[in-house]
Design a protein around this motif. Structure first.
Motif, mmCIF file in Angstrom:
data_model
loop_
_atom_site.group_PDB
_atom_site.id
_atom_site.type_symbol
_atom_site.label_atom_id
_atom_site.label_comp_id
_atom_site.label_asym_id
_atom_site.label_seq_id
_atom_site.Cartn_x
_atom_site.Cartn_y
_atom_site.Cartn_z
ATOM 1 N N ARG A 207 -5.204 2.848 0.806
ATOM 2 C CA ARG A 207 -6.207 3.505 1.645
ATOM 3 C C ARG A 207 -6.646 4.833 1.037
ATOM 4 N NH1 ARG A 207 -4.710 1.586 6.991
ATOM 5 N NH2 ARG A 207 -4.820 -0.697 6.791
ATOM 6 N N ASP A 208 -7.912 5.137 1.192
ATOM 7 C CA ASP A 208 -8.418 6.431 0.746
ATOM 8 C C ASP A 208 -7.728 7.549 1.516
ATOM 9 O OD1 ASP A 208 -10.183 5.161 -0.951
ATOM 10 O OD2 ASP A 208 -11.869 5.251 0.453
ATOM 11 N N GLY A 209 -7.378 8.591 0.798
ATOM 12 C CA GLY A 209 -6.782 9.754 1.435
ATOM 13 C C GLY A 209 -5.302 9.662 1.689
ATOM 14 N N CYS A 210 -4.660 8.589 1.238
ATOM 15 C CA CYS A 210 -3.213 8.485 1.454
ATOM 16 C C CYS A 210 -2.500 9.486 0.565
ATOM 17 C CB CYS A 210 -2.722 7.071 1.132
ATOM 18 S SG CYS A 210 -0.947 6.845 1.439
ATOM 19 N N PRO A 211 -1.633 10.325 1.113
ATOM 20 C CA PRO A 211 -0.917 11.304 0.295
ATOM 21 C C PRO A 211 0.109 10.626 -0.608
ATOM 22 C CG PRO A 211 -0.073 11.306 2.527
ATOM 23 C CD PRO A 211 -1.270 10.405 2.534
ATOM 24 N N SER A 212 0.458 11.300 -1.688
ATOM 25 C CA SER A 212 1.450 10.784 -2.627
ATOM 26 C C SER A 212 2.839 11.268 -2.219
ATOM 27 C CB SER A 212 1.123 11.256 -4.044
ATOM 28 O OG SER A 212 2.074 10.783 -4.963
ATOM 29 N N ALA A 213 3.781 10.336 -2.137
ATOM 30 C CA ALA A 213 5.146 10.700 -1.753
ATOM 31 C C ALA A 213 6.108 9.622 -2.227
ATOM 32 C CB ALA A 213 5.258 10.868 -0.239
ATOM 33 N N GLY A 227 1.153 6.147 -1.603
ATOM 34 C CA GLY A 227 -0.016 6.781 -2.180
ATOM 35 C C GLY A 227 -0.129 6.606 -3.680
ATOM 36 N N PRO A 228 -1.025 7.367 -4.309
ATOM 37 C CA PRO A 228 -1.233 7.244 -5.758
ATOM 38 C C PRO A 228 -0.020 7.699 -6.536
ATOM 39 C CG PRO A 228 -2.488 9.088 -4.851
ATOM 40 C CD PRO A 228 -1.919 8.355 -3.684
ATOM 41 N N GLU A 229 0.123 7.146 -7.738
ATOM 42 C CA GLU A 229 1.234 7.537 -8.597
ATOM 43 C C GLU A 229 1.053 8.977 -9.053
ATOM 44 O OE1 GLU A 229 1.687 4.857 -11.818
ATOM 45 O OE2 GLU A 229 1.991 3.091 -10.556
ATOM 46 N N GLY A 230 2.160 9.623 -9.353
ATOM 47 C CA GLY A 230 2.110 11.003 -9.816
ATOM 48 C C GLY A 230 2.944 11.901 -8.936
ATOM 49 N N ALA A 231 2.816 13.182 -9.187
ATOM 50 C CA ALA A 231 3.619 14.155 -8.447
ATOM 51 C C ALA A 231 3.288 14.078 -6.965
ATOM 52 C CB ALA A 231 3.353 15.559 -8.971
ATOM 53 N N GLY A 232 4.305 14.147 -6.170
ATOM 54 C CA GLY A 232 4.124 14.119 -4.730
ATOM 55 C C GLY A 232 5.370 14.631 -4.037
ATOM 56 N N VAL A 233 5.333 14.654 -2.746
ATOM 57 C CA VAL A 233 6.468 15.118 -1.958
ATOM 58 C C VAL A 233 7.585 14.080 -2.006
ATOM 59 C CG1 VAL A 233 7.209 15.790 0.370
ATOM 60 C CG2 VAL A 233 4.919 16.389 -0.449
ATOM 61 N N GLU A 234 8.816 14.538 -2.058
ATOM 62 C CA GLU A 234 9.969 13.651 -1.922
ATOM 63 C C GLU A 234 10.465 13.760 -0.485
ATOM 64 O OE1 GLU A 234 13.078 14.185 -4.736
ATOM 65 O OE2 GLU A 234 11.701 14.374 -6.452
ATOM 66 N N VAL A 235 10.497 12.642 0.206
ATOM 67 C CA VAL A 235 10.931 12.621 1.598
ATOM 68 C C VAL A 235 12.248 11.865 1.684
ATOM 69 C CG1 VAL A 235 10.337 11.963 3.954
ATOM 70 C CG2 VAL A 235 8.525 12.641 2.354
ATOM 71 N N HIS A 236 13.262 12.514 2.249
ATOM 72 C CA HIS A 236 14.594 11.922 2.366
ATOM 73 C C HIS A 236 14.948 11.766 3.837
ATOM 74 C CE1 HIS A 236 15.902 12.638 -1.929
ATOM 75 N NE2 HIS A 236 14.817 13.400 -1.846
#
Length: 269
Positions: A207-213, A227-236
């Motif tokens: 989906r458009d606008g999905c954050p990377s995590a 979301g897209p590949e690349g740097a993003g938030v890590e959620v644990h």
């Protein structure tokens, strides 16, 4: 809180009243969502669990708000019943080859839910059970070849009929939470939680606008990319709470975000 999923006779390996415990076909491809030997028992156990929750509610409690904005518990029950009918239409399509869509259009679907939600509590309970039983019968009529036949979801996606039970798994387990009767995402069976995370992250990532995590479960050795590949938030956090976060069914208090704020993904379904 209602009975825990483990209390439902049969659990994840068999079913008590709903679903067929010995489906005749294995996987269609490698996706567990198309493996009816797994999803039919999950469907049956989830239906049993949901029916028990509804039966435990007093009649007047069905008119109270659910966890879904603008919907009462009666709306949730009506939706699940009408969904069983819609999925039975897909099963008939797979069996006969005659195109039978889930719904004529979104307006028809919404009108049927609204009308059904106004029915007496006794009728709502009966329809929830009868439509689930009718869906079981419709699915039991599919043979190994028919499970591979192509049908379309309500959103127009072409799918093999073997995905129909998984579509029902999502409905019965997540709407058990939406009843707002004490059940939470933590009450869902672990294998259902993990497969839901597979499903949700895959859909949302397109989906458009999905954050990377990166979603990392602290209670098992699993991660999911969002979301897209690349740097993003890590959620644990526990897998069930990760699921609650991406589907909007928990507040995120049990989750920890590294490298930014908790992501807010677009709507799933």
């Amino acid at each position: 809180m209602g009975a825990a999923p483990g209390a439902v006779p049969g659990g994840a390996s068999g079913v008590a009243r709903f679903g067929r415990p010995e489906p005749p076909v294995g996987k269609v491809g490698t996706d567990v969502r198309r493996d009816v030997t797994a999803t039919l028992p999950w469907m049956g156990a989830g239906t049993e669990f949901l029916v028990q929750l509804v039966d435990a509610l007093p009649d007047d409690a069905l008119r109270a708000p659910s966890a879904l904005p603008g919907w009462s518990r009666a709306h949730v029950i009506a939706h699940v019943a009408r969904n069983a009918e819609a999925l039975a239409r897909l099963a008939a399509w797979a069996r006969t080859g005659v195109e039978t869509p889930m719904y004529a259009d979104a307006e028809q679907r919404a009108a049927e839910i609204e009308s059904s939600a106004q029915r007496p509590a006794e009728t709502l309970r009966r329809e929830l059970t009868i439509t689930a039983e009718d869906l079981d019968v419709a699915l039991s009529a599919l043979d190994d070849r028919m499970w591979h036949n192509t049908v379309r979801s309500a959103l127009g996606r072409a799918i093999p009929a073997a995905e129909i039970p998984w579509m029902r798994v999502r409905e019965v387990w997540l709407h058990s939470v939406d009843l707002a009767s004490g059940t939470t995402v933590s009450d869902l069976p672990p294998e259902v939680v993990d497969t839901l995370l597979d499903d949700v992250t895959g859909v949302l990532s397109s989906r458009d606008g999905c954050p990377s995590a990166t979603l990392t479960a602290t209670d098992r050795d699993r991660t999911w990319s969002l979301g897209p590949e690349g740097a993003g938030v890590e959620v644990h956090g526990p897998a069930a709470q990760l699921l609650g976060g991406v589907t909007g069914r928990s507040g995120g208090a049990a989750l920890t975000a590294l490298g930014g704020d908790l992501p807010v993904p677009p709507r799933w379904l």
